[in-house]
Write an enzyme that holds these catalytic residues in place. Structure first.
Site, PDB file in Angstrom:
ATOM      1  N   LYS A   1      55.563 -17.133 -64.954  1.00 46.56           N
ATOM      2  CA  LYS A   1      55.819 -15.774 -64.493  1.00 46.56           C
ATOM      3  C   LYS A   1      56.742 -15.081 -65.487  1.00 46.56           C
ATOM      4  CE  LYS A   1      58.758 -14.513 -61.057  1.00 46.56           C
ATOM      5  NZ  LYS A   1      59.500 -13.272 -61.363  1.00 46.56           N
TER       6      LYS A   1
ATOM      7  N   ASP B   1      55.087 -10.004 -63.508  1.00 46.68           N
ATOM      8  CA  ASP B   1      55.764  -9.555 -62.279  1.00 46.68           C
ATOM      9  C   ASP B   1      56.558  -8.287 -62.563  1.00 46.68           C
ATOM     10  OD1 ASP B   1      57.129  -9.447 -59.853  1.00 46.68           O
ATOM     11  OD2 ASP B   1      58.495 -11.087 -60.351  1.00 46.68           O
TER      12      ASP B   1
ATOM     13  N   THR C   1      49.792   7.576 -62.170  1.00 46.86           N
ATOM     14  CA  THR C   1      50.622   6.857 -63.147  1.00 46.86           C
ATOM     15  C   THR C   1      50.393   5.350 -63.041  1.00 46.86           C
ATOM     16  OG1 THR C   1      52.271   8.603 -63.058  1.00 46.86           O
ATOM     17  CG2 THR C   1      53.018   6.468 -63.884  1.00 46.86           C
TER      18      THR C   1
ATOM     19  N   GLY D   1      61.875 -20.812 -59.969  1.00 47.55           N
ATOM     20  CA  GLY D   1      62.683 -20.504 -61.141  1.00 47.55           C
ATOM     21  C   GLY D   1      63.723 -21.566 -61.390  1.00 47.55           C
ATOM     22  N   ARG D   2      64.944 -21.296 -60.914  1.00 44.77           N
ATOM     23  CA  ARG D   2      66.097 -22.134 -61.252  1.00 44.77           C
ATOM     24  C   ARG D   2      65.959 -23.623 -60.928  1.00 44.77           C
ATOM     25  NH1 ARG D   2      69.772 -17.609 -58.707  1.00 44.77           N
ATOM     26  NH2 ARG D   2      67.782 -17.421 -57.615  1.00 44.77           N
TER      27      ARG D   2
ATOM     28  N   ARG E   1      63.108 -24.460 -52.836  1.00 42.32           N
ATOM     29  CA  ARG E   1      64.192 -25.345 -53.284  1.00 42.32           C
ATOM     30  C   ARG E   1      63.873 -26.781 -52.892  1.00 42.32           C
ATOM     31  NH1 ARG E   1      64.883 -21.569 -55.772  1.00 42.32           N
ATOM     32  NH2 ARG E   1      66.743 -20.320 -56.135  1.00 42.32           N
TER      33      ARG E   1
ATOM     34  N   THR F   1      62.414 -10.150 -50.438  1.00 45.77           N
ATOM     35  CA  THR F   1      63.119 -11.150 -49.617  1.00 45.77           C
ATOM     36  C   THR F   1      64.631 -10.893 -49.608  1.00 45.77           C
ATOM     37  OG1 THR F   1      62.947 -12.603 -51.526  1.00 45.77           O
ATOM     38  CG2 THR F   1      61.450 -13.037 -49.729  1.00 45.77           C
TER      39      THR F   1
ATOM     40  N   LYS G   1      56.098  -5.322 -60.633  1.00 44.07           N
ATOM     41  CA  LYS G   1      56.302  -4.610 -59.350  1.00 44.07           C
ATOM     42  C   LYS G   1      56.196  -3.090 -59.499  1.00 44.07           C
ATOM     43  CE  LYS G   1      59.362  -8.137 -57.328  1.00 44.07           C
ATOM     44  NZ  LYS G   1      59.726  -8.994 -58.472  1.00 44.07           N
ATOM     45  N   LEU G   2      55.021  -2.611 -59.897  1.00 45.62           N
ATOM     46  CA  LEU G   2      54.844  -1.169 -60.099  1.00 45.62           C
ATOM     47  C   LEU G   2      54.959  -0.386 -58.787  1.00 45.62           C
ATOM     48  CD1 LEU G   2      53.854  -2.217 -62.843  1.00 45.62           C
ATOM     49  CD2 LEU G   2      52.048  -0.517 -62.752  1.00 45.62           C
ATOM     50  N   HIS G   3      55.524   0.815 -58.872  1.00 50.76           N
ATOM     51  CA  HIS G   3      55.663   1.703 -57.714  1.00 50.76           C
ATOM     52  C   HIS G   3      55.862   3.116 -58.246  1.00 50.76           C
ATOM     53  CE1 HIS G   3      57.844   2.477 -53.592  1.00 50.76           C
ATOM     54  NE2 HIS G   3      56.875   3.330 -53.830  1.00 50.76           N
ATOM     55  N   ASP G   4      54.789   3.932 -58.208  1.00 54.03           N
ATOM     56  CA  ASP G   4      54.878   5.305 -58.727  1.00 54.03           C
ATOM     57  C   ASP G   4      53.718   6.089 -58.120  1.00 54.03           C
ATOM     58  OD1 ASP G   4      55.407   7.612 -60.396  1.00 54.03           O
ATOM     59  OD2 ASP G   4      56.285   6.256 -61.882  1.00 54.03           O
ATOM     60  N   ILE G   5      53.486   7.299 -58.575  1.00 54.11           N
ATOM     61  CA  ILE G   5      52.357   8.064 -58.032  1.00 54.11           C
ATOM     62  C   ILE G   5      51.058   7.386 -58.465  1.00 54.11           C
ATOM     63  CG2 ILE G   5      53.610  10.249 -57.885  1.00 54.11           C
ATOM     64  CD1 ILE G   5      52.147  11.116 -60.475  1.00 54.11           C
ATOM     65  N   PRO G   6      49.992   7.538 -57.647  1.00 62.51           N
ATOM     66  CA  PRO G   6      48.752   6.796 -57.924  1.00 62.51           C
ATOM     67  C   PRO G   6      48.234   6.939 -59.348  1.00 62.51           C
ATOM     68  CG  PRO G   6      48.633   7.783 -55.754  1.00 62.51           C
ATOM     69  CD  PRO G   6      49.917   8.289 -56.376  1.00 62.51           C
TER      70      PRO G   6
END
Ligand code: C5P
Length: 234
Positions: free
Chosen positions: A32, A59, A68, A212-213, A181, A119, A61-66
């Site tokens: 990722k 990853d 764009t 990840g960690r 975990r 989360t 995480k797009l969030h804008d007008i359709p």
């Protein structure tokens, strides 16, 4: 795509990322690439990791007008990654536009999944900051149904929500779950609030775990990765 472990390469730059991936010698984990690494290194880091033969979850995480989001997705499409994501909060129209942008002329496309509620967002933050008054779990399921209805392939969610998402959206709708975990005594969950072991995530039906960690910060990352595979895919 079957069950797999996705390793979150949350590193600050290319040198650190390649030093980490080199430790896997012949193995090619599904990786990722998140915002930190992508914004630091640009799209070239995606091409380089691709050339090394890894599958990639980008990853961003797009969030804008359709419009764009649609045009941006067509840029990401050409990076030839396996999985990309956006925020379901951008509305069904935005998700439909994203799919259009992501689809190649031959009809193929990377998989597209949605973030429902992060989360890190709890009931109080959702009510007080976002003015969403419904129970968090219902909001997650509502956003997941929106994503399914828009034609997406699945959602990112807590492993605690995976079974309910499958119930609401169908067994074939992917659940990609961070917050994993190992069950080692004394091991802190870092900043993850609600965690499950890889074996538990398997039991509740997660399709992919994002780790990840527990791998990147392990003394022996390859052994930690193999342990994840054994517990989750074995
Ligand atoms: O180190 P750790 O296993 O907590 O990493 C989890 C990864 O999953 C991080 O890259 C984090 O940004 C991502 N993630 C998350 N929770 C979400 C969405 C993504 O932990 N809801």
């Amino acid at each position: 795509m079957g069950k797999d472990v996705i390793v979150a390469c949350d590193f600050a730059g290319a040198a650190e990322t390649f030093a980490f991936l080199d430790r896997f010698s012949g193995r090619k984990p599904f990786v990722k690439i998140g915002m930190e690494l992508f914004y630091a290194e640009g799209p070239e880091i995606v091409r380089q990791i691709r050339r090394r033969g890894h599958r990639i979850f980008l990853d961003l995480k797009l969030h804008d007008i359709p419009n764009t989001v649609k045009k941006t997705m067509s840029v990401l499409r050409d990076l030839d990654v396996d999985l990309v994501n956006l925020h379901a909060a951008g509305t069904r129209r935005m998700m439909e536009a994203a799919l259009e942008g992501l689809t190649r002329p031959d009809g193929t496309r990377p998989m597209l999944i949605a973030v429902t509620q992060l989360t890190s967002t709890d009931q109080t933050a959702m009510e007080e900051d976002l003015w969403i008054r419904e129970p968090l779990e219902l909001v997650v399921l509502h956003y997941a149904r929106n994503a399914r209805d828009a034609g997406l392939d699945g959602v990112v969610c807590s492993p605690l929500e995976a079974a309910k998402v499958h119930e609401a959206c169908g067994a074939g709708f992917l659940t990609v779950t961070p917050g994993v975990r190992f069950a080692d005594p004394g091991r802190a969950p870092d900043d993850q609030k609600r965690v499950m072991t890889p074996a538990e995530a398997k039991r509740v039906g997660s399709d992919y775990i994002v780790v990840g960690r527990p791998i990147t910060a392990a003394e022996d990352p390859v052994a930690a990765y193999e342990r994840c595979l054994r517990e989750f895919c074995g």
